[in-house]
Scaffold this active site. Sequence first.
Site, PDB file in Angstrom:
ATOM      1  N   ARG A  31       0.827  -1.202   0.000  1.00  0.00           N
ATOM      2  CA  ARG A  31       0.000   0.000   0.000  1.00  0.00           C
ATOM      3  C   ARG A  31       0.855   1.243   0.000  1.00  0.00           C
ATOM      4  NH1 ARG A  31      -1.502   1.411   6.093  1.00  0.00           N
ATOM      5  NH2 ARG A  31      -1.196   3.432   5.222  1.00  0.00           N
ATOM      6  N   LEU A  32       0.267   2.279  -0.513  1.00  0.00           N
ATOM      7  CA  LEU A  32       0.829   3.621  -0.429  1.00  0.00           C
ATOM      8  C   LEU A  32      -0.236   4.490   0.225  1.00  0.00           C
ATOM      9  CD1 LEU A  32       2.349   4.010  -4.021  1.00  0.00           C
ATOM     10  CD2 LEU A  32       3.606   3.624  -1.896  1.00  0.00           C
ATOM     11  N   ASP A  33       0.172   5.426   1.055  1.00  0.00           N
ATOM     12  CA  ASP A  33      -0.789   6.291   1.731  1.00  0.00           C
ATOM     13  C   ASP A  33      -1.589   7.097   0.715  1.00  0.00           C
ATOM     14  OD1 ASP A  33       0.014   5.411   4.222  1.00  0.00           O
ATOM     15  OD2 ASP A  33       1.477   7.016   4.494  1.00  0.00           O
ATOM     16  N   LYS A  34      -2.743   7.594   1.150  1.00  0.00           N
ATOM     17  CA  LYS A  34      -3.647   8.339   0.272  1.00  0.00           C
ATOM     18  C   LYS A  34      -2.958   9.521  -0.392  1.00  0.00           C
ATOM     19  CE  LYS A  34      -8.247  10.403   0.205  1.00  0.00           C
ATOM     20  NZ  LYS A  34      -9.481  10.641   0.973  1.00  0.00           N
ATOM     21  N   THR A  66       0.143   9.821  -1.116  1.00  0.00           N
ATOM     22  CA  THR A  66       1.379   9.385  -1.749  1.00  0.00           C
ATOM     23  C   THR A  66       1.092   8.937  -3.159  1.00  0.00           C
ATOM     24  OG1 THR A  66       2.236   8.654   0.387  1.00  0.00           O
ATOM     25  CG2 THR A  66       3.307   7.765  -1.562  1.00  0.00           C
TER      26      THR A  66
END
Length: 152
Positions: free
Chosen positions: A100-103, A105
């Site tokens: 996952r990548l943060d929102k 990012t």
Amino acid sequence: MRLDKYIGHTTLLSRAESKKIIKKGVLVNGNIVKTPDFKIDEFNDEVIVNEKKLIYQKYIYIMMNKPKGVISATEDSVSRTVIDLLEEKDCIFEPFPVGRLDKDTEGLMLLTNDGNLGHQLTSPKKDVEKQYYVEVSGVLKVEHIPYLKEGI
């Protein structure tokens, strides 16, 4: 694999829609088949629907540049997800984001329906190295570097 399942997996048709088409007649290895539960070899049999040869693909692998503001999830009632960015033809494979990548990012994200690969890439026991590029506004102080290395 059942013929109706195969058609549902290789097209945008639902299983019920596949059954309706099969009852009209589908070509399997040159023979007309009208039975939804007809067993086929998805890797070797030739299936033709509406004069189009269907190609079975078990896994899908998508590289995406995840934009800011999109979340790394398969569904969310509030925010757009990486799945929402896919074409409908890719969604039939039910891919999921690997990691996952943060929102807020943006960056490279892999989506697949290959659960084994997803596990191999994300399991801490597998020691797959990940590399991140970080831009900061202002000046990055030396004392902040450990926070970036450890994760914040």
